[in-house]
Design a protein around this motif. Structure first.
Motif, PDB file in Angstrom:
ATOM      1  N   GLU A  93       0.826  -1.202   0.000  1.00  8.99           N
ATOM      2  CA  GLU A  93       0.000   0.000   0.000  1.00  8.99           C
ATOM      3  C   GLU A  93       0.865   1.258   0.000  1.00  8.99           C
ATOM      4  O   GLU A  93       0.530   2.255  -0.652  1.00  8.99           O
ATOM      5  CB  GLU A  93      -0.915   0.000   1.222  1.00  8.99           C
ATOM      6  CG  GLU A  93      -1.952  -1.105   1.218  1.00  8.99           C
ATOM      7  CD  GLU A  93      -2.808  -1.083   2.472  1.00  8.99           C
ATOM      8  OE1 GLU A  93      -2.853  -0.025   3.147  1.00  8.99           O
ATOM      9  OE2 GLU A  93      -3.415  -2.117   2.789  1.00  8.99           O
ATOM     10  N   HIS A  94       1.967   1.209   0.724  1.00 10.84           N
ATOM     11  CA  HIS A  94       2.852   2.370   0.776  1.00 10.84           C
ATOM     12  C   HIS A  94       3.469   2.649  -0.585  1.00 10.84           C
ATOM     13  O   HIS A  94       3.563   3.812  -1.008  1.00 10.84           O
ATOM     14  CB  HIS A  94       3.946   2.152   1.824  1.00 10.84           C
ATOM     15  CG  HIS A  94       3.408   1.950   3.200  1.00 10.84           C
ATOM     16  ND1 HIS A  94       4.125   1.349   4.215  1.00 10.84           N
ATOM     17  CD2 HIS A  94       2.192   2.266   3.744  1.00 10.84           C
ATOM     18  CE1 HIS A  94       3.385   1.310   5.304  1.00 10.84           C
ATOM     19  NE2 HIS A  94       2.208   1.852   5.038  1.00 10.84           N
ATOM     20  N   MET A 146       1.293   4.482  -2.920  1.00  6.10           N
ATOM     21  CA  MET A 146       1.123   5.904  -2.613  1.00  6.10           C
ATOM     22  C   MET A 146       2.180   6.763  -3.288  1.00  6.10           C
ATOM     23  O   MET A 146       2.077   7.998  -3.290  1.00  6.10           O
ATOM     24  CB  MET A 146       1.178   6.119  -1.096  1.00  6.10           C
ATOM     25  CG  MET A 146       0.035   5.446  -0.342  1.00  6.10           C
ATOM     26  SD  MET A 146       0.235   5.517   1.468  1.00  6.10           S
ATOM     27  CE  MET A 146      -0.067   7.261   1.747  1.00  6.10           C
ATOM     28  N   TRP A 183       9.409   7.495   2.495  1.00  7.66           N
ATOM     29  CA  TRP A 183       8.647   6.270   2.731  1.00  7.66           C
ATOM     30  C   TRP A 183       9.499   5.082   3.145  1.00  7.66           C
ATOM     31  O   TRP A 183       9.093   4.285   4.008  1.00  7.66           O
ATOM     32  CB  TRP A 183       7.854   5.909   1.464  1.00  7.66           C
ATOM     33  CG  TRP A 183       8.716   5.339   0.355  1.00  7.66           C
ATOM     34  CD1 TRP A 183       9.434   6.034  -0.561  1.00  7.66           C
ATOM     35  CD2 TRP A 183       8.940   3.965   0.084  1.00  7.66           C
ATOM     36  NE1 TRP A 183      10.104   5.181  -1.397  1.00  7.66           N
ATOM     37  CE2 TRP A 183       9.815   3.895  -1.024  1.00  7.66           C
ATOM     38  CE3 TRP A 183       8.486   2.773   0.657  1.00  7.66           C
ATOM     39  CZ2 TRP A 183      10.247   2.684  -1.567  1.00  7.66           C
ATOM     40  CZ3 TRP A 183       8.924   1.556   0.121  1.00  7.66           C
ATOM     41  CH2 TRP A 183       9.790   1.529  -0.979  1.00  7.66           C
ATOM     42  N   SER A 231       8.161   3.334   6.665  1.00  2.00           N
ATOM     43  CA  SER A 231       7.094   2.376   6.398  1.00  2.00           C
ATOM     44  C   SER A 231       6.812   1.491   7.610  1.00  2.00           C
ATOM     45  O   SER A 231       5.657   1.228   7.964  1.00  2.00           O
ATOM     46  CB  SER A 231       7.468   1.522   5.178  1.00  2.00           C
ATOM     47  OG  SER A 231       6.571   0.452   4.974  1.00  2.00           O
ATOM     48  N   ASP A 242       4.218   1.465  10.781  1.00  2.00           N
ATOM     49  CA  ASP A 242       2.847   0.961  10.811  1.00  2.00           C
ATOM     50  C   ASP A 242       2.687  -0.241  11.732  1.00  2.00           C
ATOM     51  O   ASP A 242       1.589  -0.499  12.232  1.00  2.00           O
ATOM     52  CB  ASP A 242       2.337   0.642   9.402  1.00  2.00           C
ATOM     53  CG  ASP A 242       3.019  -0.558   8.741  1.00  2.00           C
ATOM     54  OD1 ASP A 242       3.998  -1.093   9.305  1.00  2.00           O
ATOM     55  OD2 ASP A 242       2.588  -0.938   7.632  1.00  2.00           O
ATOM     56  N   ALA A 255       3.691  11.661   2.175  1.00  2.00           N
ATOM     57  CA  ALA A 255       2.375  11.013   2.221  1.00  2.00           C
ATOM     58  C   ALA A 255       2.396   9.739   3.060  1.00  2.00           C
ATOM     59  O   ALA A 255       1.498   9.508   3.877  1.00  2.00           O
ATOM     60  CB  ALA A 255       1.896  10.713   0.806  1.00  2.00           C
ATOM     61  N   VAL A 256       3.397   8.888   2.861  1.00  2.00           N
ATOM     62  CA  VAL A 256       3.460   7.638   3.627  1.00  2.00           C
ATOM     63  C   VAL A 256       3.690   7.947   5.101  1.00  2.00           C
ATOM     64  O   VAL A 256       3.069   7.341   5.981  1.00  2.00           O
ATOM     65  CB  VAL A 256       4.553   6.709   3.071  1.00  2.00           C
ATOM     66  CG1 VAL A 256       4.746   5.497   3.973  1.00  2.00           C
ATOM     67  CG2 VAL A 256       4.202   6.258   1.658  1.00  2.00           C
ATOM     68  N   ARG A 312       2.743  10.563   6.758  1.00  2.00           N
ATOM     69  CA  ARG A 312       1.499  11.045   7.348  1.00  2.00           C
ATOM     70  C   ARG A 312       0.558   9.881   7.658  1.00  2.00           C
ATOM     71  O   ARG A 312      -0.157   9.888   8.670  1.00  2.00           O
ATOM     72  CB  ARG A 312       0.831  12.065   6.429  1.00  2.00           C
ATOM     73  CG  ARG A 312       1.621  13.365   6.319  1.00  2.00           C
ATOM     74  CD  ARG A 312       0.849  14.444   5.609  1.00  2.00           C
ATOM     75  NE  ARG A 312       0.719  14.224   4.175  1.00  2.00           N
ATOM     76  CZ  ARG A 312       1.606  14.611   3.269  1.00  2.00           C
ATOM     77  NH1 ARG A 312       2.736  15.205   3.639  1.00  2.00           N
ATOM     78  NH2 ARG A 312       1.400  14.409   1.983  1.00  2.00           N
ATOM     79  N   SER A 313       0.571   8.876   6.800  1.00  2.00           N
ATOM     80  CA  SER A 313      -0.288   7.721   7.014  1.00  2.00           C
ATOM     81  C   SER A 313       0.171   6.877   8.199  1.00  2.00           C
ATOM     82  O   SER A 313      -0.612   6.557   9.097  1.00  2.00           O
ATOM     83  CB  SER A 313      -0.326   6.873   5.739  1.00  2.00           C
ATOM     84  OG  SER A 313      -1.029   5.660   5.953  1.00  2.00           O
ATOM     85  N   SER A 326       0.089   8.516  11.861  1.00  2.00           N
ATOM     86  CA  SER A 326      -1.194   8.950  12.408  1.00  2.00           C
ATOM     87  C   SER A 326      -1.461   8.258  13.747  1.00  2.00           C
ATOM     88  O   SER A 326      -1.421   7.036  13.854  1.00  2.00           O
ATOM     89  CB  SER A 326      -2.316   8.629  11.422  1.00  2.00           C
ATOM     90  OG  SER A 326      -3.575   8.989  11.950  1.00  2.00           O
TER      91      SER A 326
END
Length: 285
Positions: A77-78, A81, A120, A124, A127, A150-151, A153-154, A157
């Motif tokens: 998924e990363h 992105m 990223w 990564s 997560d 972007a990664v 920030r995901s 979170s």
């Protein structure tokens, strides 16, 4: 293009008093591949390079830290992105979280992940670790605002952000620093250039050996051994300030006979750093 060389570092290294049980371990989580021509100026299109996604565990009696987080559970998924031109074939290994668990590591020892920067392939694995992120204000801002964050920030979170200040003195040629434990064993130095707040992490071992984990000042050891920068187009895509990266690379080269320099993505640069033991010793053993 080759960097202009600074004189080799000849001053005494900064004082460090690492505790006798301080140790580092490498935790490889996979690789991705690209042609050398895309990695360093002068690289061959026929030379296929494996880019490491490796975290480093620093064990210290005041609490442990990871340098970067490697690949995560949601790696696919990363990668999706990323802009299509920045995606590369990859081989995934076990995540840092899985490897720590398999070794019987006591996660209560882990104070967080000290990120060299928030791209990223360095974050990564947050997560699955779900621990505090150690980061400075400039890099946190970059991660919040830049498209390449972007990664980050995901995966960040909901995580605790441990913001440190680079308000210490110049260190080994770099302009500002932060002494993590107050004993000189782990010192973070401002590099900038690749991202707004990217850093170098210097580690002094009890043996007297010194390491400089330089993140992405160069992707491969060619940057240190031959002074080769990233190709022009990649500098425009990857770096926020190529001149500052160039200066950071010069500083790293100047240190290379006094400090073992480890570019984040050179697989061979990690050789000699021990892997996690199959059974991690309990605290106090």
């Amino acid at each position: 293009m080759r960097t202009s060389r600074l004189p080799l570092w000849s001053d005494p290294l900064p004082t460090a008093t690492p505790p006798a049980d301080l140790a580092i371990h490498r935790i490889p989580t996979g690789t991705y591949s690209a042609r050398a021509a895309l990695a360093v100026t002068g690289g061959s299109v026929f030379d296929k390079r494996r880019f490491a996604a490796t975290a480093v565990l620093i064990s210290h009696p005041q609490g442990d830290l990871l340098i970067d987080a490697g690949f995560g559970e949601n790696l696919a998924e990363h990668v999706k992105m990323l802009p299509r031109l920045e995606r590369a074939p990859y081989e995934r290994g076990e995540t840092v979280a899985h490897q720590l668990r398999a070794a019987g590591y006591d996660r209560s020892r882990l104070r967080g992940v000290l990120v060299t920067h928030v791209h990223w392939d360095h974050v990564s694995g947050l997560d699955s670790l779900r621990v505090p992120v150690w980061i400075n204000a400039d890099e946190l801002r970059y991660g919040a605002e830049d498209a390449h964050g972007a990664v980050f920030r995901s995966v960040s979170s909901g995580l605790e952000i441990h913001e440190y200040a680079l308000d210490g003195p110049p260190y080994l040629g770099f302009p500002a620093s932060f002494d993590v434990y107050g004993d000189g064993s782990v010192v973070v130095a401002l590099a900038a250039g690749h991202t707004s707040g990217s850093v170098v992490v210097f580690v002094a071992l009890p043996s007297g050996e010194r390491y400089g984990f330089i993140g992405d000042l160069t992707w491969q050891m060619d940057g240190i051994t031959r002074g080769a920068e990233r190709p022009w187009m990649l500098r425009r895509v990857a770096d926020v300030d190529a001149d500052t990266v160039r200066l950071g690379l010069q500083r790293s080269i100047a240190l290379s006979e006094a400090v073992r320099i480890v570019p984040a993505h050179d697989v061979g640069a990690y050789e000699g750093i021990p892997l996690l033991p199959s059974v991690f010793p309990a605290t106090g053993e």
